[in-house]
Design an enzyme around this catalytic site. Structure first.
Site, PDB file in Angstrom:
ATOM      1  N   HIS A  86      28.975  36.705 105.447  1.00 21.42           N
ATOM      2  CA  HIS A  86      28.883  35.352 106.003  1.00 21.42           C
ATOM      3  C   HIS A  86      29.464  35.382 107.406  1.00 21.42           C
ATOM      4  O   HIS A  86      30.434  36.080 107.667  1.00 21.42           O
ATOM      5  CB  HIS A  86      29.668  34.373 105.125  1.00 21.42           C
ATOM      6  CG  HIS A  86      29.566  32.950 105.583  1.00 21.42           C
ATOM      7  ND1 HIS A  86      28.416  32.209 105.430  1.00 21.42           N
ATOM      8  CD2 HIS A  86      30.445  32.143 106.212  1.00 21.42           C
ATOM      9  CE1 HIS A  86      28.609  30.999 105.924  1.00 21.42           C
ATOM     10  NE2 HIS A  86      29.831  30.938 106.418  1.00 21.42           N
ATOM     11  N   ASP A 165      31.207  20.488  97.820  1.00 20.16           N
ATOM     12  CA  ASP A 165      31.307  20.887  99.233  1.00 20.16           C
ATOM     13  C   ASP A 165      30.279  20.156 100.076  1.00 20.16           C
ATOM     14  O   ASP A 165      30.562  19.710 101.194  1.00 20.16           O
ATOM     15  CB  ASP A 165      31.120  22.393  99.398  1.00 20.16           C
ATOM     16  CG  ASP A 165      31.170  22.772 100.870  1.00 20.16           C
ATOM     17  OD1 ASP A 165      32.239  22.596 101.487  1.00 20.16           O
ATOM     18  OD2 ASP A 165      30.151  23.202 101.418  1.00 20.16           O
ATOM     19  N   ARG A 172      33.905  15.221 105.985  1.00 19.84           N
ATOM     20  CA  ARG A 172      34.833  15.798 106.976  1.00 19.84           C
ATOM     21  C   ARG A 172      34.260  15.727 108.378  1.00 19.84           C
ATOM     22  O   ARG A 172      34.988  15.522 109.357  1.00 19.84           O
ATOM     23  CB  ARG A 172      35.143  17.259 106.609  1.00 19.84           C
ATOM     24  CG  ARG A 172      36.099  17.391 105.457  1.00 19.84           C
ATOM     25  CD  ARG A 172      36.097  18.814 104.909  1.00 19.84           C
ATOM     26  NE  ARG A 172      36.373  19.804 105.909  1.00 19.84           N
ATOM     27  CZ  ARG A 172      35.886  21.054 105.921  1.00 19.84           C
ATOM     28  NH1 ARG A 172      35.110  21.483 104.930  1.00 19.84           N
ATOM     29  NH2 ARG A 172      36.181  21.895 106.880  1.00 19.84           N
ATOM     30  N   SER A 187      35.561  25.799 101.433  1.00 23.43           N
ATOM     31  CA  SER A 187      34.153  25.458 101.632  1.00 23.43           C
ATOM     32  C   SER A 187      33.297  26.728 101.677  1.00 23.43           C
ATOM     33  O   SER A 187      32.270  26.842 100.991  1.00 23.43           O
ATOM     34  CB  SER A 187      34.036  24.652 102.929  1.00 23.43           C
ATOM     35  OG  SER A 187      32.713  24.541 103.334  1.00 23.43           O
ATOM     36  N   LYS A 191      31.012  28.462  98.168  1.00 28.56           N
ATOM     37  CA  LYS A 191      29.549  28.631  98.234  1.00 28.56           C
ATOM     38  C   LYS A 191      29.180  30.086  97.970  1.00 28.56           C
ATOM     39  O   LYS A 191      28.230  30.386  97.251  1.00 28.56           O
ATOM     40  CB  LYS A 191      29.037  28.194  99.614  1.00 28.56           C
ATOM     41  CG  LYS A 191      28.970  26.682  99.739  1.00 28.56           C
ATOM     42  CD  LYS A 191      28.485  26.234 101.097  1.00 28.56           C
ATOM     43  CE  LYS A 191      29.543  26.361 102.135  1.00 28.56           C
ATOM     44  NZ  LYS A 191      29.453  25.527 103.300  1.00 28.56           N
TER      45      LYS A 191
END
Ligand code: URA
Length: 441
Positions: A86, A165, A172, A187, A191
């Site tokens: 990621h 999330d 947010r 978060s 995921k």
């Protein structure tokens, strides 16, 4: 003190800087996901968390509660370990498109769930959508089949995975609490772990084109990701990388797919290849295929040289519905209707290219989007003709912009006018774009 599960008591505890129990966090997240806790209470809780932070243990509880707020992918069609990568998001960041086939060719199983472009950073799904016929809308069964048969599959986040999330990130965004290390950690990790990954390699980008602008902020996020992964019994590796100039020479959806193909053919730009191979090598180590990064690097390099990584890219393209004939015909030829070049005003050397301005010009051209519902243009983009350190003479083109209409081209050009700085003498080049690496045990 006794553990209260009243929502207002949980908010008050965070407001007063006290650590929450696993029960309290899980009660809160479950309640927010099912609608029994309203946005205004969740907003107060997010702000209290933003201001007072969380202990590493609380961040682990929050991540676990988020994972269990929805479905967890079933990848049991094949055996793991499953390893994903990621990135915190950059400009010209096409690394997923290159490293997934490389590591799949090395035997790693990669369940890759990616996002779309938002703001100045691009999105892997938008890039893949530029391939004729290719679909990223896979059913969970087809996704698992892709991971089992090809070694990797690329899809978007399903509505049912980590719904807490999805809701909390949107909240947010409008209450100025995105930049909270524990909230970002939970978060991202929730995921990635809900999609079935056992291990995760994180590219934490740092610099003007990145979400984390300073090395200190990037390091704090990296440490939190690694430590929280460890507390959940999963391996997380964080590689801090420099994101000051755009990565590679192409910024745009199809343009970046095209550059990814060049990388898989062994003709990629040095900056893209350095970071891609390093992240890929960590994935190979995390999967237990090689004992260390040096040996893994050799294996990844070999996958490019022997053509096996490119073969995996093409196998995935066909598996996900893409047309190889149409794709091959587009390479090097498919461009948007209009182009313009930004020329050097004086002779010298490129000293800096502001990745943030290039990213924002990309949004104006149609590469990315301002809001989640905006459409994107597959062929729009920017070619970086001169990278940092390269010599230029007055009048030579520095950047080439592509757009489907003249208005967008003008808007892109306006945003990019002063993005390239020149110097009289050659600037000192960084030895490496990799700033630091950390790994959980
Ligand atoms: N990216 C995410 O997925 N979540 C955050 O909170 C911030 C960036």
């Amino acid at each position: 003190m006794t553990e209260s599960l009243r929502t207002v008591d949980i908010i008050a505890a965070k407001r007063d800087g006290r650590a929450l129990t696993e029960n309290q966090i899980s009660h809160f997240i479950q309640g927010y996901a099912d609608g029994s806790i309203p946005d205004y209470q969740a907003a107060a809780w997010c702000m209290a968390t933003f201001l007072n932070g969380m202990t590493p243990q609380e961040t682990g509880y929050l991540t676990r509660a988020m994972i269990h707020s929805g479905d967890v992918m079933d990848l049991s069609l094949t055996s793991g370990p499953f390893v994903d990568k990621h990135s915190t998001g950059g400009v010209g960041d096409k690394l997923s498109l290159i490293l997934a086939p490389i590591v799949a060719a090395c035997g790693v199983k990669v369940p890759m769930m990616s996002g779309r472009a938002l703001g100045h950073t691009g999105g892997t799904l938008d890039k893949l959508d530029a391939i004729p016929g290719y679909t990223t809308a896979l059913t969970p069964e087809r996704f698992a089949q892709g991971v089992a048969e090809v070694g990797f599959a690329m899809t978007g986040q399903s509505e049912k995975v980590v719904p807490a999330d999805r809701k909390m990130y949107a909240l947010r965004d409008v209450i100025a609490t995105v930049e909270s290390i524990p909230l970002i950690t939970a978060s991202i990790l929730s995921k990635k772990f809900a999609e079935g990954s056992d291990a995760l390699v994180m590219d934490v980008k740092c610099g003007r084109g990145a979400f984390m602008k300073t090395p200190e902020a990037a390091r704090a996020l990296a440490e939190s990701l690694v430590r929280t992964g460890e507390s959940l019994g999963r391996k997380v590796v964080a590689v801090l990388t420099d994101m000051s100039e755009p990565l590679g020479r192409m910024v745009g959806n199809f343009l970046e797919v095209e550059e990814s193909v060049a990388c898989l053919q062994g003709q990629g730009p040095a900056d893209v290849m350095e970071i891609t191979l390093r992240l890929a090598a960590w994935m190979v180590v995390a999967a237990g295929i090689e004992p260390n990064v040096d040996q893994a690097l050799v294996r990844c390099q070999r996958a490019i040289e022997d053509g096996s990584a490119m073969a995996k890219f093409r196998e995935n393209l066909v598996f996900q519905g893409g047309s190889l004939d149409e794709f091959d015909a587009m390479l090097g030829t498919a461009r948007a209707n209009y182009s313009v070049e930004l020329n050097a005003e004086s002779s010298g050397f490129v000293e800096g290219i502001d990745a943030f301005s290039v990213g924002m010009a990309g949004v104006a051209l149609g590469v990315g989007r301002d809001t989640a519902s905006d459409p994107v243009e597959p062929l729009a983009g920017i070619e970086v003709l001169k990278k940092i350190g390269e010599p230029v003479t007055a009048g030579e083109p520095l950047l080439r912009l592509w757009a489907e209409d003249k208005e967008r081209l003008e808007a892109g050009l306006a945003r990019i006018q002063s993005s390239v700085s020149l110097s009289k003498t050659a600037p000192q080049l960084k030895d490496s774009l990799i700033l630091e690496e950390m790994s959980s045990k």
